[in-house]
Design a protein around this motif. Structure first.
Motif, short mmCIF file in Angstrom:
data_model
loop_
_atom_site.label_atom_id
_atom_site.label_comp_id
_atom_site.label_asym_id
_atom_site.label_seq_id
_atom_site.Cartn_x
_atom_site.Cartn_y
_atom_site.Cartn_z
N THR A 99 48.41 74.53 -120.36
CA THR A 99 49.15 74.24 -119.13
C THR A 99 50.57 74.78 -119.22
O THR A 99 51.05 75.45 -118.32
CB THR A 99 49.21 72.72 -118.91
OG1 THR A 99 47.90 72.20 -119.08
CG2 THR A 99 49.73 72.40 -117.54
N ILE B 10 50.76 78.62 -119.12
CA ILE B 10 50.67 79.15 -117.76
C ILE B 10 51.96 78.84 -117.00
O ILE B 10 52.48 79.68 -116.27
CB ILE B 10 49.45 78.56 -117.03
CG1 ILE B 10 48.17 78.95 -117.77
CG2 ILE B 10 49.40 79.04 -115.59
CD1 ILE B 10 46.94 78.22 -117.28
N GLY C 20 47.92 70.20 -125.29
CA GLY C 20 48.30 69.35 -124.15
C GLY C 20 47.07 68.79 -123.49
O GLY C 20 45.94 69.06 -123.89
N GLU C 21 47.34 67.99 -122.46
CA GLU C 21 46.21 67.46 -121.69
C GLU C 21 45.54 68.62 -120.95
O GLU C 21 46.20 69.56 -120.56
CB GLU C 21 46.72 66.47 -120.64
CG GLU C 21 47.39 65.24 -121.18
CD GLU C 21 48.16 64.53 -120.07
OE1 GLU C 21 47.58 64.38 -118.98
OE2 GLU C 21 49.32 64.18 -120.31
N MET D 192 43.83 70.55 -117.76
CA MET D 192 44.36 70.60 -116.40
C MET D 192 43.56 69.77 -115.40
O MET D 192 44.05 69.38 -114.38
CB MET D 192 44.42 72.05 -115.94
CG MET D 192 45.77 72.42 -115.40
SD MET D 192 45.77 74.06 -114.74
CE MET D 192 45.83 75.04 -116.20
N GLY D 193 42.30 69.54 -115.68
CA GLY D 193 41.47 68.73 -114.78
C GLY D 193 40.89 69.58 -113.68
O GLY D 193 41.13 70.78 -113.60
N PRO D 194 40.10 68.94 -112.81
CA PRO D 194 39.43 69.71 -111.76
C PRO D 194 40.41 70.26 -110.73
O PRO D 194 41.52 69.77 -110.60
CB PRO D 194 38.48 68.68 -111.12
CG PRO D 194 39.12 67.36 -111.40
CD PRO D 194 39.83 67.50 -112.72
N VAL D 195 39.98 71.26 -110.01
CA VAL D 195 40.82 71.87 -108.98
C VAL D 195 40.19 71.60 -107.61
O VAL D 195 38.98 71.71 -107.45
CB VAL D 195 40.95 73.38 -109.21
CG1 VAL D 195 41.73 74.03 -108.08
CG2 VAL D 195 41.63 73.65 -110.54
N ALA D 196 41.02 71.25 -106.64
CA ALA D 196 40.52 70.90 -105.31
C ALA D 196 40.30 72.15 -104.48
O ALA D 196 41.04 72.44 -103.55
CB ALA D 196 41.51 69.96 -104.62
N GLY E 131 39.43 71.32 -100.89
CA GLY E 131 40.63 70.81 -100.26
C GLY E 131 41.55 71.95 -99.84
O GLY E 131 42.01 72.02 -98.70
N MET E 132 41.78 72.88 -100.76
CA MET E 132 42.69 73.99 -100.44
C MET E 132 42.13 74.85 -99.32
O MET E 132 42.86 75.31 -98.45
CB MET E 132 42.92 74.84 -101.69
CG MET E 132 43.93 74.24 -102.63
SD MET E 132 44.59 75.44 -103.77
CE MET E 132 43.39 75.36 -105.06
N ALA F 121 37.96 69.05 -95.20
CA ALA F 121 38.36 69.16 -96.59
C ALA F 121 37.65 68.14 -97.47
O ALA F 121 37.54 68.31 -98.67
CB ALA F 121 39.87 69.01 -96.72
N SER F 122 37.19 67.06 -96.87
CA SER F 122 36.52 66.04 -97.66
C SER F 122 35.02 66.18 -97.52
O SER F 122 34.49 66.30 -96.42
CB SER F 122 36.95 64.65 -97.22
OG SER F 122 36.13 63.69 -97.85
N ALA F 123 34.33 66.11 -98.67
CA ALA F 123 32.87 66.21 -98.66
C ALA F 123 32.27 64.97 -98.01
O ALA F 123 31.14 64.97 -97.57
CB ALA F 123 32.36 66.37 -100.08
#
Lengths: 502, 321, 153
Positions: free
Chosen positions: C9, C12, C68-69, C71-75, C78-79, C112-114
């Motif tokens: 993270t 980047i 580091g932690e 990054m987790g999922p990406v929306a 949503g985008m 944007a929401s499933a």
């Protein structure tokens, strides 16, 4: 006692049936529109300005003032509930207020904000009544060099807003400063970073930036994994702060009121700094600074008090000099002129009923707001039980209208989308938006005053240390810098033997 | 599908459609948008709103004010220049949008003459040269003398504004050099002059008048050829520098190609509004003098202003991209 | 490969900062720098771009030697729907007018929401449109045309 008779005159004007009514309409409209995401006080007043033209001058100004601080209250509500600040001042409230809301303490956060604001509003109103003329004199002592030093102090403080690494917070401040430069250079008329788009000649729109990096980035984060992640805790047990919580907020409210009252007087950026300054102060004084950024109640109480106190005292330059401290005050001046009142030092003596009536109405308006808002908290908190996938299309629609209504500028809407994307990327990379926003607000002021000070001193940089107020502010900035970096350095030493990344 | 659905819902909830009526005979049959190319609250906005209110009554249709601020008025002016020439979009033009910007801007977003149909020159607003009372000068001549012996600075509401150019014209005609300090608008500039951070200011008379009356500012001269009726004791700068004359003005413009009947109707409404006693009184308080010209006179005025300002802009080397 | 620990993270993040600094620096290139008395329009941005680049380098370098932690999922979804919503509103508010532009904006955003199914989305968009029109257009009298010239018949 002249003050008492003046205040008596003020309250007799402000408590006339009609004026009480207009005050109520003002705070009501202000609250309601301030609560809508993406619409702050400036947009609200600009929208409602025409309505007031039909009224008596006193009534219309009382109503506009009511809209102004009503919208401030309402703006804090959106900042806390959906992380979407409508003004730079509520950006700070969003940091800890939103975290409190996520932990099911939205009611407590809202009540804290309301109570803190009311207390600060009361104190600041009396400051305006008693000290308006001498305070004006102080404000006039501030020239370009003083403002530059004040902005430096503000930027140094903004680093303390971050709860991550100082390095990344600094990077955000500088990125914010650069984004703040977008637009036409006021000294030469050269466009900078506008990519040839005339619509950005006056810079990027603050609301577009704030809505993007705070609000839309947050919506996107919540949409990342809808199956696993619960956006808000549903169990909202208590609305009002408990006894221990009340004791916790007394100090922050008192200090916030003091900081806000002083900074609010300075036209041109003073009030912007109030909530940031208060947050920094509370974080430094707190026994648990690690709680800040994760829902510290002091991080809501202090800045909210500071921002409301600043909102009140920013009327001082308006009422005593006819000088606007911020865009909202500029609109108020327009309203005065349309009503046939010449804003300026003459208002106090020539129209004492107007002057004191507005001051008295400020306090009445604050009282109305707290009475109005405390019962409403229950309602706002219920909003959180609305499923998020229903809430965010509404938020997007309101944002679009709100941003567009400010200047009818289509490019502001494109900016919302861009900054939403940027904000989301930054949050994925664990950058924080608050320092970025402060840099964005302060950047133009910093540069403008630096260059003006250098021109006025004929290129002599010692102007910043030979002018006493400026020198004092720079010393203060240095002290804050030391306070911010010392713990970091100390922690680094401790970390040498561990593998944690702090 | 969705479109027809929306329409049905709209009709179902009894929304009134404001569809464009093409016939000029029943003009105006819907609301007219008056674009003010500056932020709400400024002097152009004030003039615009007062006039719009009165014109609405005369036209029988609402004249809705829309603030499209930005780029010194260019954004709003461009929007009207590109709008449908149907008489339903008009502009509150100023000396900035129709004389200075076209001269200053390197890339010209619109042509002040070819892209607009003039409607009426409404008012002239004087500017004023004022100083902080601590500056030891009582009149324009003493200021010129002082400027020759020591460096001075003057504040204005911004680079390329009528006030900046009033200052530049003054410097050129008086043969002195005074450093220009631009601000973002008149308010912050006034603040610094009141606090004596900068000793001199060129400002609009309406925004400075309160401070002049109270003695916080000393007015040395108004920029109009004659003294302003609202301040008969303040001399005109032209009394010391013969031929010096600048002022701000506000005028209504429609997009080029607007039907002449619509222009005539708007002109009649504007002239009637400016004759209204309440408007006259307001403009008087505002130190603005009423012109209420014909469209032809406004066309002449725009050409004359561009001719007048061109050498000033060139000499002062003021440009913007 | 047994690589050294690295905080992806932050790596980047550092690269992004450097890229941003390079962009601003490149945009500054044509601006006049001036002197300290008469600072040109390029003075301040140039200094800031330099500082930002430096910070980017520091963040980049510090990313090595620790983990580091994630990054987790990406929306992505949503985008895809959230970001175009305000853009669509901007492109159509003048042409289609306030009412239809807002309706479609709300409709796009709702996708944007499933979890959002077509019918509730439609109902929501209609409600948002009606309420907003009542508040902003009728209540506050915002100067937007409710139905724009593209829909003139």
């Amino acid at each position: 006692m002249e003050l008492l008779s003046n205040l008596g005159l003020g309250f007799s004007v402000a408590s006339s049936f009609a004026n009480l009514g207009f005050c109520l309409i003002g705070v009501l409209l202000g609250t309601l529109i301030g609560v809508l995401p993406g619409i702050g006080a400036t947009a609200t007043i600009a929208m409602l300005l025409p309505i007031t033209f039909q009224l008596e001058p006193v009534s219309s100004l009382i109503m506009l003032a009511g809209i102004y601080y009503g919208a401030q209250y309402g703006g804090s509500t959106t900042a806390i509930l959906i992380n979407m600040p409508g003004e730079s001042s509520s950006a700070v409230t969003a940091i800890d207020g939103y975290q409190m809301a996520r932990k099911g303490r939205a009611g407590t956060a809202l009540a804290t904000a309301a109570l803190g604001s009311f207390f600060a509003g009361t104190v600041a109103t009396f400051l305006v009544a008693i000290f308006a003329p001498p305070l004006t004199a102080i404000a006039l002592e501030f020239g370009a060099a003083e403002y530059f030093s004040l902005m430096v102090l503000g930027l140094v403080m903004s680093v303390a807003l971050a709860h991550g690494t100082v390095l990344k917070a600094l990077a955000m401040v500088i990125l914010g400063l650069l984004l703040g430069i977008v637009g036409t250079d006021i000294y030469t008329g050269t466009p900078r970073f506008t990519l040839g788009i005339t619509q950005f000649a006056d810079g990027l729109n603050f609301v577009a930036l704030a809505v993007g990096v705070f609000g839309i980035a947050e919506i996107l984060r919540n949409l990342e994994d809808e199956h696993e992640r619960q956006v808000m805790t549903r169990n909202i047990n208590r609305l009002f702060p408990s006894g221990p919580e009340l004791r916790q907020i007394i100090g922050p409210v008192l200090r916030g009121t003091g900081v806000g009252s002083v900074l609010g007087i300075l036209p041109g950026g003073g009030a912007i700094l109030a909530s940031f300054a208060s947050y920094t102060l509370e974080k430094k004084l707190s026994k648990h600074p690690e709680e800040f950024g994760h829902g510290a109640i002091a991080g809501v109480a202090g800045p909210e008090s500071a921002n409301n106190a600043g909102a009140q005292t920013s009327f001082i330059p308006l009422l005593t000099l006819g000088i606007p401290a911020n865009p909202v005050m500029a609109l108020m001046i327009g309203a005065m002129i349309i009503q046939g009142i010449v804003p300026g030092p003459g208002v106090v003596t020539e129209q004492p009923d107007l002057f004191w009536g507005i001051i008295a109405s400020m306090w009445i308006g604050n009282l109305m707001l707290v009475v109005l808002n405390l019962p409403l908290i229950g309602l706002w908190v219920k909003l959180l039980t609305v499923p998020y996938y229903v809430l965010f299309p509404i938020i997007m629609a309101m944002c679009s209208i709100g941003v567009y209504s400010v200047n009818s500028n289509v490019y502001d809407l494109f900016a919302v989308a861009f900054f939403g994307f940027l904000g989301y990327v930054l949050s994925k990379l664990r950058f924080e938006p608050a320092p970025l926003l402060l840099g964005f607000v302060l950047g133009p002021l910093l540069e403008e005053n630096l260059r003006r000070a250098m021109i006025l001193s004929r290129g002599d940089p010692t102007t910043f240390v030979t002018r006493p107020i400026s020198a004092g502010l720079l010393v203060l900035a240095l002290a804050v810098l030391v306070l911010v970096f010392l713990p970091q350095i100390r922690k680094r030493r401790e970390e040498v033997f561990t593998e944690s990344d702090g | 599908m969705t479109l027809t659905l929306t329409r049905r819902i709209l009709l179902g909830t009894a929304f009134v459609f404001g569809l464009a009526g093409a016939a000029a005979a029943d003009y105006p049959d819907r609301a007219i948008t008056l674009v003010i190319p500056f932020a709400a609250g400024g002097s152009t906005d004030v003039v615009g709103r007062i006039v719009a209110e009165r014109m609405s009554a005369d036209l029988g249709q609402q004249v809705v004010v829309q603030n499209v601020g930005g780029a010194g008025g260019s954004l709003g002016a461009t929007q009207v220049a590109e709008a449908d020439p149907d008489g339903y979009t008009i502009l509150m033009g100023t000396v900035a949008t129709h004389a200075l910007n076209p001269l200053i801007l390197k890339q010209k977003p619109y042509d002040p003459v070819a892209d607009f149909a003039p409607v009426s020159l409404l008012v002239l607003v004087p500017n004023v040269l004022a100083v902080n009372p601590e500056l030891p000068v009582q009149n324009v001549q003493e200021l010129i003398d002082l400027a020759k012996t020591q460096p001075l600075a003057y504040a204005s509401s911004g680079n390329g504004t009528p006030l900046h150019l009033s200052g530049e014209l003054f410097k050129a005609m008086a043969g002195v050099d005074i450093t220009h300090i631009p601000y973002k608008g008149s308010g912050p500039a006034l603040t610094d002059v009141l606090g004596n951070q900068v000793p001199i200011i060129f400002d609009n008379l309406p925004s400075a008048s309160g401070h002049i009356t109270s003695g916080k500012l000393r007015a040395l001269g108004v920029t109009t050829a004659e003294r302003a009726p609202s301040f008969p004791d303040v001399p005109a700068i032209a009394e010391t520098l013969p031929g010096y004359e600048t002022y701000s003005w506000n005028a209504l413009f429609a997009p080029a190609g607007t039907p002449p009947e619509a222009v005539a109707r708007l002109n009649a409404a504007a002239v009637a509004a400016m004759a209204d006693p309440a408007v006259v009184a307001r403009m008087g308080e505002f130190s603005a003098s009423i012109v209420a010209s014909s469209p032809e006179e406004l066309a002449q005025h725009v050409k004359a202003e561009m001719t007048k300002w061109e050498p000033v802009v060139t000499d002062a080397n003021v440009t913007m991209d | 490969m047994a690589t050294k620990p690295r905080d992806d993270t932050d790596m980047i993040a550092g690269l992004l900062l450097m890229a941003a600094a390079a962009f601003f620096g490149w945009q500054t290139a044509g601006l006049e720098i001036g002197t300290s008395l008469r600072m040109g329009p390029g003075y301040f941005p140039m200094v800031l771009s330099g500082l930002l680049f430096l910070l980017g380098v520091l963040v980049f370098l510090k990313s090595f030697g620790r983990t580091g932690e994630p990054m987790g999922p990406v929306a992505w979804r949503g985008m895809l729907f959230i970001l175009p919503a305000p853009v669509f509103f901007g492109l159509t508010v003048r042409g289609l007018g306030f009412v239809p532009a807002l309706f479609f904006t709300a409709l796009i955003a709702s996708q944007a929401s499933a979890r959002m199914r077509p019918l509730p989305a439609l109902v929501l968009a209609v409600l948002v449109t009606i309420i907003s029109t009542l508040i902003f257009s009728y209540g506050l009298g915002l100067p937007f045309r409710r139905v724009g010239p593209w829909l003139d018949f």
